[in-house]
Design an enzyme around this catalytic site. Structure first.
Site, PDB file in Angstrom:
ATOM      1  N   CYS A  83       0.817  -1.301   0.044  1.00 28.80           N
ATOM      2  CA  CYS A  83       0.066  -0.057   0.056  1.00 28.80           C
ATOM      3  C   CYS A  83       0.910   1.022  -0.116  1.00 28.80           C
ATOM      4  O   CYS A  83       0.546   2.308  -0.136  1.00 28.80           O
ATOM      5  CB  CYS A  83      -0.808  -0.094   1.198  1.00 28.80           C
ATOM      6  N   SER A 208     -11.161   1.426   4.754  1.00 32.61           N
ATOM      7  CA  SER A 208     -10.995   1.995   3.400  1.00 32.61           C
ATOM      8  C   SER A 208     -11.501   1.033   2.348  1.00 32.61           C
ATOM      9  O   SER A 208     -11.721  -0.061   2.496  1.00 32.61           O
ATOM     10  CB  SER A 208      -9.723   2.309   2.960  1.00 32.61           C
ATOM     11  N   HIS A 335      -8.547   4.249  -1.588  1.00 32.12           N
ATOM     12  CA  HIS A 335      -7.211   3.650  -1.493  1.00 32.12           C
ATOM     13  C   HIS A 335      -6.944   2.571  -2.642  1.00 32.12           C
ATOM     14  O   HIS A 335      -6.998   1.300  -2.704  1.00 32.12           O
ATOM     15  CB  HIS A 335      -7.403   2.627  -0.155  1.00 32.12           C
TER      16      HIS A 335
END
Lengths: 388, 154
Positions: A83, A208, A335
């Site tokens: 991420c 998210s 995200h």
């Protein structure tokens, strides 16, 4: 080391983007960033493509994006750090200029997570940690990893699920003010509390979303940055760290050690001793509500165990002690893994240039913004300090 | 609705056309375990083993056959203690694709007296509590394979 400036930024609408494939999505961001910088593809010496992939069909995203966007034959590579992929893509582009090997570099982050059905995405991100020892036999999910932290933190500091919900309320509020955000709707504590559990104690509205999106930045050497723009935003410092693959090897579940280490490095290099006094605005990695609370503490905005007070007292809203995630954060803005860190950079630059609507424009006093991008569950951490 | 002679369908919600890939890919990994084979032999005997570095005495769990600090692979396999204290847990409700055939399950990380942590399922109907005492056991998963798990000690 050469000084490196951000001279152009671009971002797409985040959300379920069935109207665009990965290359087109990346192009939207690249085109916006090139225009913002006032340059053409031929001016770019090197570009990086941040993409975690697997859920999208192309295995060589750096070349498919480069070809589609007219960047061939410039040198490139795909960059991946879970991420934190976006920040890693920026880091490589940044280093290419800092080292003197490039004068202008572009970093684009792109992710098409809706390329496969949702249970497949849950499977893939659940595998993102230590597949063999923590997924194969036990079936952890990404919310599950952060839920481990939430359970320990809540037990130690007597924090309730309602407290965590306050982070979702704040970030959805700012998402409602950001036209690029996936969610444009405010939520109440009650709505968060009534949303379904995904991994106890985390609920859907603590989490998210799955997102498609892209973001791009154009970086330049000091000399060129000053020629290209009157308002270059400098990358003042970047701290990078990693954490254990196995969550079982973490000493406690009360903070992310990688975030602490990355911020220590970044603060040292940028001369930051009192973060809440020296930083005007921060975007932190709120993939789950608990993650934003941990970030407050890992980044030194609050002492260990006191992060929850910042949100209870609304100190991370605009006008508070330190405004956090005025773009809606990962929670409401979305995200799209590879694009997230680049999207944070775009937000930091727009905040420092004072380009945002007054409802979500922070007061820029010191001319300093921070981005905090975590990969996995503290497996990677990138803390970047941007300054005017 | 699918277009005639083309694998293109319109999304149910936004009605945008999507080309459905006709080349399905199945991934099944083959993972070498010869260097940690004693661990799996231990499971067959109901034991949970971990390698201990003969030089620095570090215990590695999950098992690995090399001590990167001593740069040696002289390991002694020891049996782990069974009593553990729960550090963190979750209950997985939204499950991965390959776990869809199971009900909701608990997973926790607990600390053994050797000072190492183990992550495993917590087999219980009742929500566990951080700090509670658990016992590490060898069991079979729903595929009939030997695994380790925690059970609460009441």
């Amino acid at each position: 080391m050469q000084k490196v400036g951000v001279v152009g930024v671009g971002i797409t609408k985040f959300g379920k983007r069935n109207d665009a494939n990965m290359n087109l999505l990346a192009w939207e961001a690249i085109n916006a960033a090139l225009q913002d910088a006032g340059i053409e593809q031929k001016d770019v010496d090197f570009f990086t493509v941040g993409n975690a992939g697997v859920w999208s069909e192309e295995l060589l995203p750096a070349v498919t994006v480069g070809d589609y966007a007219g960047l061939t034959p410039k040198g490139t590579m795909r960059v991946e750090a879970a991420c934190a992929t976006g920040s890693a893509a920026i880091r490589v582009a940044y280093q290419s200029i800092a080292s003197g090997s490039a004068k202008i570099a572009l970093a684009v982050g792109v992710e098409k997570m809706y390329g496969v059905p949702v249970p497949t995405v849950v499977e893939l991100i659940g595998r993102a940690g230590n597949f063999f020892w923590e997924f194969e036999n036990f079936g952890l999910t990404f919310p599950g990893y952060y839920a481990l932290y939430a359970s320990a933190y809540m037990a130690k500091y007597e924090v309730k699920e309602e407290d965590l919900a306050l982070v979702s309320v704040k970030n959805h509020y700012y998402g409602s003010l950001n036209p690029y955000a996936q969610f444009q709707k405010r939520v109440s504590v009650d709505e968060v509390m009534k949303s379904k559990y995904v991994a106890y104690p985390l609920k859907l509205l603590d989490s998210s979303p799955i997102t498609d999106g892209a973001a791009a930045v154009v970086l330049a050497s000091e000399e060129l940055a000053r020629k290209l723009t009157d308002t270059p935003v400098w990358i003042k410092a970047q701290g990078v760290a990693s954490g254990s693959s196995n969550l079982s090897k973490r000493s406690d579940f009360l903070g992310l050690e990688a975030s602490v280490e990355a911020s220590r490095q970044a603060y040292k290099a940028a001369g930051i001793e009192e973060p809440t006094k020296q930083i005007d605005v921060a975007t932190v990695h709120d993939c789950f509500t608990i993650a934003e609370i941990l970030a407050y503490e890992d980044l030194g905005f609050a002492k260990r165990g006191e992060g929850i007070r910042l949100i209870r007292e609304e100190q991370t809203y605009k006008g508070g002690l330190i405004p956090v995630n005025l773009d809606g954060g990962l929670k409401a803005k979305g995200h799209p893994i590879g694009a997230t860190g680049v999207g944070m950079a775009v937000e930091a630059v727009k905040q420092l240039r004072r380009e945002l609507p007054s409802t979500r424009q922070a007061d820029i006093k010191n001319g300093v913004a921070l981005t905090h991008n975590v990969g996995g569950t503290g497996h990677f951490a990138y803390v970047t300090i941007y300054s005017l | 609705m699918r277009l005639e002679n083309l694998p293109i369908v319109k999304d149910e919600k936004d009605c945008l056309p999507l080309f459905i890939d006709q080349r399905e890919l199945i991934l099944k990994y083959q993972i070498p375990v010869s260097d940690i084979y004693p661990f799996f032999e231990g499971l067959k005997e109901g034991k949970i083993l971990a390698p201990k570095c003969s030089t620095c005495s570090r215990i590695y769990f999950p098992p690995q056959s090399v001590c990167p600090f001593c740069k040696k692979s002289e390991m002694q396999w020891i049996e782990l203690s069974r009593e553990a204290q729960l550090l963190a847990f979750t209950q997985i409700i939204v499950k991965p694709q390959s776990f869809q055939d199971e009900g909701d399950y608990y997973v926790g990380v607990a600390r053994l007296k050797e000072g190492i942590n183990v992550l495993a399922r917590v087999v219980t109907d009742k929500r566990p509590r951080v700090g509670s005492k658990l016992r590490l056991e060898v069991t079979k998963n729903n595929k009939g394979n030997l695994v380790y798990c925690f059970v609460p000690i009441d």
